[in-house]
Every structure is written in structure tokens, then in C-alpha cells.
Scaffold this motif. Structure first.
Motif, short mmCIF file in Angstrom:
data_model
loop_
_atom_site.label_atom_id
_atom_site.label_comp_id
_atom_site.label_asym_id
_atom_site.label_seq_id
_atom_site.Cartn_x
_atom_site.Cartn_y
_atom_site.Cartn_z
N GLN A 5 0.83 -1.21 0.00
CA GLN A 5 0.00 0.00 0.00
C GLN A 5 0.86 1.26 0.00
OE1 GLN A 5 -2.68 -0.41 3.42
NE2 GLN A 5 -4.34 -0.62 1.94
N THR A 21 -5.27 6.34 0.24
CA THR A 21 -4.44 5.14 0.34
C THR A 21 -4.70 4.27 -0.88
OG1 THR A 21 -4.39 5.23 2.74
CG2 THR A 21 -3.91 3.11 1.73
N THR A 23 -3.71 0.68 -3.13
CA THR A 23 -3.32 -0.72 -2.95
C THR A 23 -2.68 -1.26 -4.22
OG1 THR A 23 -5.14 -1.04 -1.40
CG2 THR A 23 -4.18 -3.02 -2.35
#
Length: 141
Positions: A5, A21, A23
Motif C-alpha cells: 500500500q 491510500t 493498494t
């Protein structure tokens, strides 16, 4: 190996919605580098990306909310000023009124789950010289 991440933070301008955020997308590489995505609204198909772009005029990391930028090798709303193996510890610019402007506030931080325990450690922060970030204990990956 690339982190699982990344967190983009610090931009207060027109692309502030890209602060999020992201991934790692397993099994998908873009121009030989890992692709990161943030699903904003799955029902509406709203996804943001951190990806690698390489043209005759630019080679570096970009951030966008338009998958066509990724597919057609275009810089999105943000781009790194320099190249790197990963999008961390780089300085970034953002696009406003058809001009690329420096933004020293933009940071991309790599998060990785510890082998033992549940805390998440910050591996690196950017740009260079700003020191280490702080961990986020208990945040699910």
C-alpha cells in the motif's frame, strides 16, 4: 519487493481528492512497474491510480483519476519531478491551468505490514530530507 500500500497526502490544491491510500494491483504491471489503485466508489466505477509513465519527454510516476491516462501513457493530475524505482521519496508537481507547479507538500508513503504483530510501519516518506513518517497501528490492509 514493492509495498502493498501507498498513502498519498499533503496536496491542498485542485487534485486534493487524490489524497488517499492506494493498494498494489497484483498481476498488473504498467510499463514494467507496479500499478497502485484506490477504489473511491465501486458502484460508479471511480478509481484513482498511481502508475509509471515513460515518454520521450518524461519518465516518472503519475497520479490520476482517469484510467485513460494510465492506458495512453499520459501524466494525470500529479507527476514526479524525477524518476525512481518506486513513487516514494520523490518530489511532485500538480497540473493547474495547463502548467506543472511544484508542491513540496505532496508525500507518497509506503506502508508494509510487519512480519510479527499487527502494526503497520512506514517504510519511506517523500520528498527526501523530510524524515520518517508515523505508523498507523490497527489499520487493515
Amino acid at each position: 519487493p514493492p509495498p502493498s500500500q501507498l498513502t498519498l497526502a499533503g496536496h491542498m490544491g485542485p487534485w486534493a481528492h487524490l489524497n488517499a491510500t492506494y493498494t498494489k494491483v497484483n498481476g498488473r504491471m504498467v510499463r514494467g512497474k507496479v500499478l497502485f489503485e484506490c477504489v473511491v466508489d465501486e458502484g460508479q466505477g471511480q478509481v484513482q491510480y498511481i502508475y509509471y509513465s515513460q515518454t520521450n519527454q518524461f519518465a516518472g510516476w503519475c497520479v490520476t483519476d482517469d484510467e485513460e491516462d494510465v492506458d495512453f501513457n499520459m501524466p494525470g493530475g500529479m507527476k514526479s519531478k524525477t524518476n525512481g524505482e518506486l513513487p516514494i521519496m520523490l518530489e511532485y508537481q500538480y497540473l493547474e491551468n495547463n502548467m506543472w507547479l511544484d508542491d513540496p507538500g505532496i508525500t507518497i508513503t509506503a506502508l508494509q505490514r510487519k512480519r510479527r504483530g499487527s502494526a503497520i510501519d512506514v517504510l519511506e516518506t517523500g520528498p527526501p530530507g523530510q524524515g520518517q513518517g508515523m505508523g498507523f497501528p490497527g489499520m487493515p490492509l
